[in-house]
Design a protein around this motif. Structure first.
Motif, short mmCIF file in Angstrom:
data_model
loop_
_atom_site.label_atom_id
_atom_site.label_comp_id
_atom_site.label_asym_id
_atom_site.label_seq_id
_atom_site.Cartn_x
_atom_site.Cartn_y
_atom_site.Cartn_z
N SER A 30 -2.84 -2.22 -2.66
CA SER A 30 -2.46 -1.03 -1.90
C SER A 30 -3.63 -0.65 -1.00
O SER A 30 -4.78 -0.92 -1.30
N CYS A 31 -3.30 -0.01 0.11
CA CYS A 31 -4.31 0.35 1.10
C CYS A 31 -5.19 1.49 0.56
O CYS A 31 -4.66 2.55 0.22
N PRO A 32 -6.51 1.29 0.47
CA PRO A 32 -7.38 2.36 -0.04
C PRO A 32 -7.49 3.54 0.93
O PRO A 32 -7.92 4.61 0.54
N HIS A 33 -7.07 3.32 2.19
CA HIS A 33 -7.16 4.41 3.17
C HIS A 33 -5.97 5.36 3.07
O HIS A 33 -6.13 6.56 3.09
N CYS A 34 -4.74 4.79 2.98
CA CYS A 34 -3.56 5.65 3.02
C CYS A 34 -2.64 5.47 1.81
O CYS A 34 -1.65 6.18 1.67
N GLY A 35 -2.94 4.49 0.95
CA GLY A 35 -2.14 4.30 -0.24
C GLY A 35 -0.91 3.43 -0.06
O GLY A 35 -0.19 3.14 -1.01
N SER A 36 -0.66 2.99 1.17
CA SER A 36 0.53 2.18 1.45
C SER A 36 0.51 0.84 0.73
O SER A 36 -0.55 0.25 0.52
N LEU A 37 1.69 0.37 0.34
CA LEU A 37 1.82 -0.97 -0.26
C LEU A 37 2.18 -2.01 0.79
O LEU A 37 2.26 -3.19 0.49
N LEU A 52 -4.84 -6.24 5.90
CA LEU A 52 -4.46 -5.34 6.98
C LEU A 52 -3.32 -4.46 6.49
O LEU A 52 -2.37 -4.95 5.88
N CYS A 53 -3.45 -3.16 6.75
CA CYS A 53 -2.40 -2.22 6.34
C CYS A 53 -1.42 -2.03 7.49
O CYS A 53 -1.82 -1.70 8.61
N ASN A 54 -0.15 -2.25 7.23
CA ASN A 54 0.86 -2.12 8.29
C ASN A 54 1.15 -0.66 8.63
O ASN A 54 1.69 -0.36 9.68
N ASP A 55 0.79 0.26 7.73
CA ASP A 55 1.06 1.66 8.01
C ASP A 55 -0.05 2.33 8.81
O ASP A 55 0.20 2.86 9.88
N CYS A 56 -1.27 2.26 8.32
CA CYS A 56 -2.35 2.94 9.06
C CYS A 56 -3.11 1.97 9.96
O CYS A 56 -4.00 2.39 10.70
N ARG A 57 -2.76 0.68 9.92
CA ARG A 57 -3.34 -0.36 10.77
C ARG A 57 -4.83 -0.56 10.51
O ARG A 57 -5.52 -1.17 11.31
ZN LIG Z 1 -3.24 2.18 5.17
#
Ligand SMILES: [Zn+2]
Length: 305
Positions: A30-37, A52-57
């Motif tokens: 999971s993204c440590p910046h925004c929590g997105s999976l 790479l996080c697809n939500d917060c990029r």
């Molecule tokens: Zn993120």
């Protein structure tokens, strides 16, 4: 799992990375910046370990948001350092760590202190002494104070540590700048349930404080006997904790700077509190704490934003 130091996670960077990723994310990064999976692993050699996080990029690695984040030390050395700190009963000096990991003294010192932060992050929270028949011993000790300069024979100032040790339970120790009724009270009321039975020595700093708890027993050290109000027998729980602490301080950490004393307290607390666990289990807890600590700050930042 087998965690003696021949394990490849202590020598092979790819295996170390995979191990830490599995421990942290359990197969679901999971993204440590925004929590997105909605994250994916990036390809290519230069991007090794990068997601790479697809939500917060934003990009991240398994180090992001942990005590390992701002470090260039390979992860297999981090894992070995955590294991050594978990396994050594009296602690591990930066000098020993320097030799065992083949890093500079400065790097070893940084590693040791970040691992102590992770140990602090792995500490149990919530009040002590919550069981109906809980007994909590409070005691204080002083470290340092030996003559540093033989010419002047002027002793270095001693540093105070207050420890709370629950019988058959956990220990928590604190660096206190000045030991007096007010400072000791603030440590006790913040950490011990009022329903607990308190045990202390006969120091007057505990006289009024003792009345705030369900009961208060006092040991007379000079006469080696307890004057109890609750019928408890002598146990020396806090003294046992202090004897390990002091042997570590004298044998391993010849001097602890006042600024870092709280982190050494966290180190000895964690080893004491996990005394029933194996070294590998203790190292796994430290790795968990490496994450929790920074994430806590992040959560506080998010709440404040
Ligand atoms: Zn993120």
């Amino acid at each position: 799992m087998d965690t003696n130091i021949t394990n490849p996670i202590f020598h092979d960077e790819a295996k170390a990375t995979a191990h830490i990723e599995a421990q942290r994310w359990n197969g679901e990064p999971s993204c440590p910046h925004c929590g997105s999976l909605a994250v994916r692993k990036m390809g290519g050699k230069t991007q090794a370990g990068m997601f790479l996080c697809n939500d917060c990029r934003d990009k991240f690695t398994v180090r992001t948001g942990t005590v390992m984040e701002r470090s260039h030390v390979p992860l297999h050395k981090w894992l070995l350092a955590m294991h050594l700190m978990a396994a050594s009963k009296k602690g591990m000096s930066a000098k020993q760590m320097e030799r065992m990991l083949g890093v500079t003294y400065k790097t070893a010192w940084f590693l040791c202190h970040r691992i102590r932060e992770a140990m602090e992050g792995a500490a149990p929270t919530g009040p002590m002494g919550g069981q109906p028949d809980s007994v909590v011993e409070a005691d204080e000790t002083y470290v340092g104070g030996k003559a540093k300069n033989r010419a002047t024979r002027k002793p270095a100032p001693k540093k105070a540590v207050v420890a709370l040790v629950e019988r058959n339970g956990m220990a928590r120790s604190f660096h206190v700048a000045n030991v007096n009724a007010a400072t000791v009270r603030s440590v006790l009321v913040a950490n011990v349930e009022r329903t607990a039975h308190l045990m202390t020595d006969e120091s007057p700093i505990y006289t009024r404080l003792g009345k705030e708890f369900n009961g208060h027993s006092v040991v007379n050290h000079s006469a080696k006997q307890y004057v109890t109000t609750g019928g408890f027998k002598h146990s020396n729980t806090a003294e046992n904790f202090f004897s390990i602490f002091k042997r570590g301080v004298i044998g391993t950490y010849h001097h602890m700077s006042e600024a870092h004393l709280g982190r050494y307290c966290a180190e000895f607390d964690l080893r004491y509190n996990t005394r029933e666990l194996t070294d590998g289990e203790r190292a796994a807890l430290i790795l968990k704490g490496a994450e929790g600590r920074r994430l806590t700050y992040r959560r506080i930042d998010k709440l404040a934003a």
